[in-house]
Design a protein around this motif. Structure first.
Motif, PDB file in Angstrom:
ATOM      1  N   UNK A  10       0.809  -1.223   0.000  1.00  0.00           N
ATOM      2  CA  UNK A  10       0.000   0.000   0.000  1.00  0.00           C
ATOM      3  C   UNK A  10       0.843   1.274   0.000  1.00  0.00           C
ATOM      4  N   UNK A  11       2.157   1.132  -0.031  1.00  0.00           N
ATOM      5  CA  UNK A  11       3.035   2.312  -0.062  1.00  0.00           C
ATOM      6  C   UNK A  11       2.699   3.254  -1.223  1.00  0.00           C
ATOM      7  N   UNK A  12       2.378   2.746  -2.424  1.00  0.00           N
ATOM      8  CA  UNK A  12       1.990   3.686  -3.493  1.00  0.00           C
ATOM      9  C   UNK A  12       0.730   4.487  -3.154  1.00  0.00           C
ATOM     10  N   UNK A  13      -0.237   3.856  -2.490  1.00  0.00           N
ATOM     11  CA  UNK A  13      -1.444   4.571  -2.079  1.00  0.00           C
ATOM     12  C   UNK A  13      -1.095   5.684  -1.090  1.00  0.00           C
ATOM     13  N   UNK A  14      -0.267   5.369  -0.100  1.00  0.00           N
ATOM     14  CA  UNK A  14       0.128   6.379   0.890  1.00  0.00           C
ATOM     15  C   UNK A  14       0.898   7.507   0.205  1.00  0.00           C
ATOM     16  N   UNK A  15       1.662   7.170  -0.818  1.00  0.00           N
ATOM     17  CA  UNK A  15       2.415   8.191  -1.549  1.00  0.00           C
ATOM     18  C   UNK A  15       1.473   9.135  -2.289  1.00  0.00           C
ATOM     19  N   UNK A  16       0.457   8.596  -2.922  1.00  0.00           N
ATOM     20  CA  UNK A  16      -0.523   9.437  -3.628  1.00  0.00           C
ATOM     21  C   UNK A  16      -1.225  10.361  -2.628  1.00  0.00           C
ATOM     22  N   UNK A  17      -1.620   9.816  -1.497  1.00  0.00           N
ATOM     23  CA  UNK A  17      -2.281  10.632  -0.466  1.00  0.00           C
ATOM     24  C   UNK A  17      -1.329  11.709   0.042  1.00  0.00           C
ATOM     25  N   UNK A  18      -0.066  11.333   0.248  1.00  0.00           N
ATOM     26  CA  UNK A  18       0.931  12.299   0.714  1.00  0.00           C
ATOM     27  C   UNK A  18       1.122  13.420  -0.304  1.00  0.00           C
ATOM     28  N   UNK A  19       1.195  13.072  -1.580  1.00  0.00           N
ATOM     29  CA  UNK A  19       1.312  14.091  -2.634  1.00  0.00           C
ATOM     30  C   UNK A  19       0.102  15.021  -2.632  1.00  0.00           C
ATOM     31  N   UNK A  20      -1.091  14.462  -2.521  1.00  0.00           N
ATOM     32  CA  UNK A  20      -2.308  15.282  -2.529  1.00  0.00           C
ATOM     33  C   UNK A  20      -2.309  16.257  -1.350  1.00  0.00           C
ATOM     34  N   UNK A  21      -1.987  15.748  -0.166  1.00  0.00           N
ATOM     35  CA  UNK A  21      -1.922  16.631   1.004  1.00  0.00           C
ATOM     36  C   UNK A  21      -0.873  17.717   0.804  1.00  0.00           C
ATOM     37  N   UNK A  22       0.281  17.323   0.303  1.00  0.00           N
ATOM     38  CA  UNK A  22       1.338  18.292   0.057  1.00  0.00           C
ATOM     39  C   UNK A  22       0.913  19.364  -0.921  1.00  0.00           C
ATOM     40  N   UNK A 100       5.858  17.195   2.396  1.00  0.00           N
ATOM     41  CA  UNK A 100       5.014  16.051   2.034  1.00  0.00           C
ATOM     42  C   UNK A 100       5.219  15.635   0.583  1.00  0.00           C
ATOM     43  N   UNK A 101       5.367  16.582  -0.305  1.00  0.00           N
ATOM     44  CA  UNK A 101       5.530  16.241  -1.722  1.00  0.00           C
ATOM     45  C   UNK A 101       6.820  15.456  -1.950  1.00  0.00           C
ATOM     46  N   UNK A 102       7.916  15.901  -1.345  1.00  0.00           N
ATOM     47  CA  UNK A 102       9.186  15.198  -1.558  1.00  0.00           C
ATOM     48  C   UNK A 102       9.427  14.106  -0.525  1.00  0.00           C
ATOM     49  N   UNK A 103       8.568  14.017   0.483  1.00  0.00           N
ATOM     50  CA  UNK A 103       8.728  12.986   1.510  1.00  0.00           C
ATOM     51  C   UNK A 103       9.925  13.227   2.390  1.00  0.00           C
ATOM     52  N   UNK A 104      10.188  14.476   2.716  1.00  0.00           N
ATOM     53  CA  UNK A 104      11.329  14.833   3.561  1.00  0.00           C
ATOM     54  C   UNK A 104      10.819  15.400   4.888  1.00  0.00           C
ATOM     55  N   UNK A 105      11.286  14.812   5.972  1.00  0.00           N
ATOM     56  CA  UNK A 105      10.799  15.161   7.304  1.00  0.00           C
ATOM     57  C   UNK A 105       9.273  15.030   7.335  1.00  0.00           C
ATOM     58  N   UNK A 106       8.817  13.926   6.799  1.00  0.00           N
ATOM     59  CA  UNK A 106       7.393  13.673   6.593  1.00  0.00           C
ATOM     60  C   UNK A 106       6.597  13.743   7.888  1.00  0.00           C
ATOM     61  N   UNK A 107       7.096  13.127   8.937  1.00  0.00           N
ATOM     62  CA  UNK A 107       6.358  13.125  10.203  1.00  0.00           C
ATOM     63  C   UNK A 107       6.203  14.537  10.742  1.00  0.00           C
ATOM     64  N   UNK A 137      -3.524  11.590   9.656  1.00  0.00           N
ATOM     65  CA  UNK A 137      -3.449  10.555  10.688  1.00  0.00           C
ATOM     66  C   UNK A 137      -3.209   9.185  10.067  1.00  0.00           C
ATOM     67  N   UNK A 138      -3.859   8.896   8.942  1.00  0.00           N
ATOM     68  CA  UNK A 138      -3.613   7.628   8.244  1.00  0.00           C
ATOM     69  C   UNK A 138      -2.139   7.503   7.874  1.00  0.00           C
ATOM     70  N   UNK A 139      -1.558   8.591   7.367  1.00  0.00           N
ATOM     71  CA  UNK A 139      -0.145   8.552   6.983  1.00  0.00           C
ATOM     72  C   UNK A 139       0.754   8.366   8.194  1.00  0.00           C
TER      73      UNK A 139
END
Length: 177
Positions: A10-22, A100-107, A137-139
């Motif tokens: 499900x990592x690709x799904x979380x990535x899409x959600x992370x991109x959208x939030x970003x 969030x878009x680049x996944x850096x310091x995501x938390x 929260x899901x992420x």
């Protein structure tokens, strides 16, 4: 539930959600950064209008949209420091979006986003804030799978190596008896 959050497929799904939030945070902050009422010669006009709206929502009926404690915060802390908040909010939104878009310091970006979502909700504005907060929260629950396709996937093991002085992929030595 754990199978949803700890499933590497499900990592690709979380990535899409992370991109959208970003994207949501980045575009919101970018619009404010380019608005003179937020960060220009007319600052803090925009945020003062927002704060006045918050205080109006706090005085309507027996169950107002904005609780008294938050209205007190706005009137005693935020309004006297409106220029600071007028710059803080857009920069925080842009940084959360980029993170969030680049996944850096995501938390950190997710926690910052949740903090902003909560403040907007406490201020009586819903918009997309509930959805954004829930997805954030899901992420957070997905943990490392939320940034498997991001800078943190490479950055965090490297930082751990610097901190501990050992290769993060090396086996952990067994304790001496």
């Amino acid at each position: 539930m754990q199978q949803w959050f700890s499933n590497p497929k499900l990592a690709p799904l979380w990535t899409v959600i992370r991109f959208w939030l970003g994207y949501q945070w980045l575009t919101s902050g970018w619009g404010k950064l380019n608005n003179p009422a937020w960060t220009g010669e007319k600052a803090p006009a925009a945020i003062m209008g927002f704060f006045k709206g918050v205080l109006e929502k706090a005085q309507t009926g027996a169950n107002p949209e904005v609780k008294a404690w938050y209205a007190d915060f706005v009137s005693s802390v935020a309004m006297p420091n409106a220029k600071f908040f007028s710059y803080l909010i857009p920069y925080a939104e842009v940084l959360a979006g980029l993170g969030l878009i680049v996944g850096c310091l995501t938390t950190i970006a997710l926690l910052g986003g949740i903090t902003m979502n909560l403040n907007f909700l406490w201020a009586g504005t819903s918009s997309t804030n509930p959805q954004m907060m829930l997805l954030s929260l899901f992420l957070l629950f997905a943990g490392a799978y939320s940034y498997r396709y991001g800078v943190d996937h490479y950055l965090l093991p490297w930082l751990k190596q610097l901190r501990t002085g050992r290769n993060p992929s090396a086996p952990i030595p067994s304790p001496q008896k």
